[in-house]
Design a protein around this motif. Sequence first.
Motif, PDB file in Angstrom:
ATOM      1  N   LEU A   1       0.846  -1.176   0.000  1.00  0.00           N
ATOM      2  CA  LEU A   1       0.000   0.000   0.000  1.00  0.00           C
ATOM      3  C   LEU A   1       0.888   1.235   0.000  1.00  0.00           C
ATOM      4  O   LEU A   1       1.923   1.260   0.649  1.00  0.00           O
ATOM      5  CB  LEU A   1      -0.884   0.026   1.251  1.00  0.00           C
ATOM      6  N   ARG A   2       0.468   2.254  -0.762  1.00  0.00           N
ATOM      7  CA  ARG A   2       1.121   3.564  -0.649  1.00  0.00           C
ATOM      8  C   ARG A   2      -0.003   4.551  -0.338  1.00  0.00           C
ATOM      9  O   ARG A   2      -0.944   4.670  -1.118  1.00  0.00           O
ATOM     10  CB  ARG A   2       1.824   3.932  -1.947  1.00  0.00           C
ATOM     11  N   LEU A  58      -0.599  -1.002  -4.502  1.00  0.00           N
ATOM     12  CA  LEU A  58       0.426  -0.626  -5.471  1.00  0.00           C
ATOM     13  C   LEU A  58       1.089  -1.900  -6.007  1.00  0.00           C
ATOM     14  O   LEU A  58       1.398  -2.809  -5.237  1.00  0.00           O
ATOM     15  CB  LEU A  58       1.460   0.247  -4.746  1.00  0.00           C
ATOM     16  N   ASP A  59       1.288  -1.934  -7.327  1.00  0.00           N
ATOM     17  CA  ASP A  59       2.003  -3.076  -7.920  1.00  0.00           C
ATOM     18  C   ASP A  59       3.501  -2.906  -7.694  1.00  0.00           C
ATOM     19  O   ASP A  59       4.003  -1.792  -7.687  1.00  0.00           O
ATOM     20  CB  ASP A  59       1.761  -3.140  -9.432  1.00  0.00           C
ATOM     21  N   MET A  60       4.194  -4.031  -7.552  1.00  0.00           N
ATOM     22  CA  MET A  60       5.650  -3.983  -7.451  1.00  0.00           C
ATOM     23  C   MET A  60       6.275  -4.905  -8.494  1.00  0.00           C
ATOM     24  O   MET A  60       5.728  -5.969  -8.800  1.00  0.00           O
ATOM     25  CB  MET A  60       6.111  -4.392  -6.052  1.00  0.00           C
ATOM     26  N   ARG A 110      -0.817  -5.136   4.928  1.00  0.00           N
ATOM     27  CA  ARG A 110      -0.979  -5.039   3.475  1.00  0.00           C
ATOM     28  C   ARG A 110      -2.214  -5.779   2.984  1.00  0.00           C
ATOM     29  O   ARG A 110      -2.416  -5.922   1.784  1.00  0.00           O
ATOM     30  CB  ARG A 110       0.254  -5.610   2.774  1.00  0.00           C
ATOM     31  N   ARG A 111      -2.977  -6.304   3.905  1.00  0.00           N
ATOM     32  CA  ARG A 111      -4.194  -7.052   3.590  1.00  0.00           C
ATOM     33  C   ARG A 111      -3.903  -8.155   2.567  1.00  0.00           C
ATOM     34  O   ARG A 111      -4.620  -8.347   1.583  1.00  0.00           O
ATOM     35  CB  ARG A 111      -5.285  -6.116   3.096  1.00  0.00           C
ATOM     36  N   LYS A 112      -2.794  -8.862   2.827  1.00  0.00           N
ATOM     37  CA  LYS A 112      -2.497  -9.983   1.945  1.00  0.00           C
ATOM     38  C   LYS A 112      -1.923 -11.136   2.732  1.00  0.00           C
ATOM     39  O   LYS A 112      -1.584 -10.996   3.912  1.00  0.00           O
ATOM     40  CB  LYS A 112      -1.560  -9.558   0.826  1.00  0.00           C
TER      41      LYS A 112
END
Lengths: 191, 199
Positions: free
Chosen positions: A164-165, A170-172, B108-110
Amino acid sequence: MARVMKMTETRALTGAKVCLRPLGEHDLPTLQIWFNDPDVRHWLHQSERPEATLEDIRERILRPTEQNTIAWVIEADGRPIGVLRLMDIDPYHRRCELAISIGEKEYWGRGYGTDAIGQALGYAFGVLELGRVGLLTDADNARGIRCYEKCGFVREGVLRHHRLRYGRPLDMVFMGALGEEWERSEVRGQK
Amino acid sequence: MAFWSHAPVFFAPSLLYHIATVISECILDGDRVRLRPVADGDLPHFVQWLADWDVRRWLAEMDSPPTLKEERQWYDRRRSDPDAVMWAIDTLEGRLAGNVELRLQPMRRKAELGISIHDKTLWSQGLGTDAVRLVLHYAFEELALNRVELMTDEENARAIRCYEKCGFVREGLLRQHRLIDGKFGNTVVMSVLADEWRG
């Protein structure tokens, strides 16, 4: 099997533009200033956390150096400008993860990170005898990705919604550099 | 399923920790498997199966066969970790087949999913697919996660087919990521997002 060196044995490294010296307790206040700078923090996992305290930084950056991480301070013009780490060093599978952050913004985009990474890769492949160095970076970090490609990293895939940003997914991008590629790379030849 | 009704989409990480700790004791019933908490008595069976290279070959962090003591240490670590949720996989007849777990990153909710059908006489019968679907339902509906990811050996075609059937998408390949039997092997990264799973 690859060698793992204790932090105390970690060598200082000298490149064309930068020196890398082992990170110590006295560097933590500088790291704290960098990691809490909004422009720097934007690109860090730090952006999903509260402001970093000294204790946070000690736990996340310094403490792992007692186990499977090597951390260097990057110095240029006689002063610290950033931090570079080889993390999760796995001597069995001969791999680790690289993380870099240039905290002094006037050194962005001028090849300092590239020089530092070149030194660290030389150490990972040449001294630690690893076979793979991986990294993760924000998918929109074009400057970072360009730098990593210059250093010999190959784009291997995209982790969707990986972090998260400011609360948004957010994709990495994940990238990897291999020892056998490093052996014949131009970056190494330039040294 | 679990007694928790659908969780809100956003909640404090501390609450998620709490739920994970409590709810990991739940039983999930599927069409082919029943997921239940791992019991101490399961460990000797795991150890016996993990002595077999055919089984261990596909597992990360399994470079040598675990002893019962090591397996118990692994079990105790998982039990005391608030971010680990683990089940034993039983057939509907009550026969132990393997285990499945979620390693949560609540901020990160993962979560990362790990699964193994340890009993190879039960391979290719859809047990893993049923177990993965149950765990995905739990992850997205009960824990309100946004992403479930996994890593698997590139040569593990049977597993990759199973994950694709469950909605996982291949995201890339970690080259030379593991040393297996003296040779480097590649690792596939896959994930499924909450929106895809619901869609």
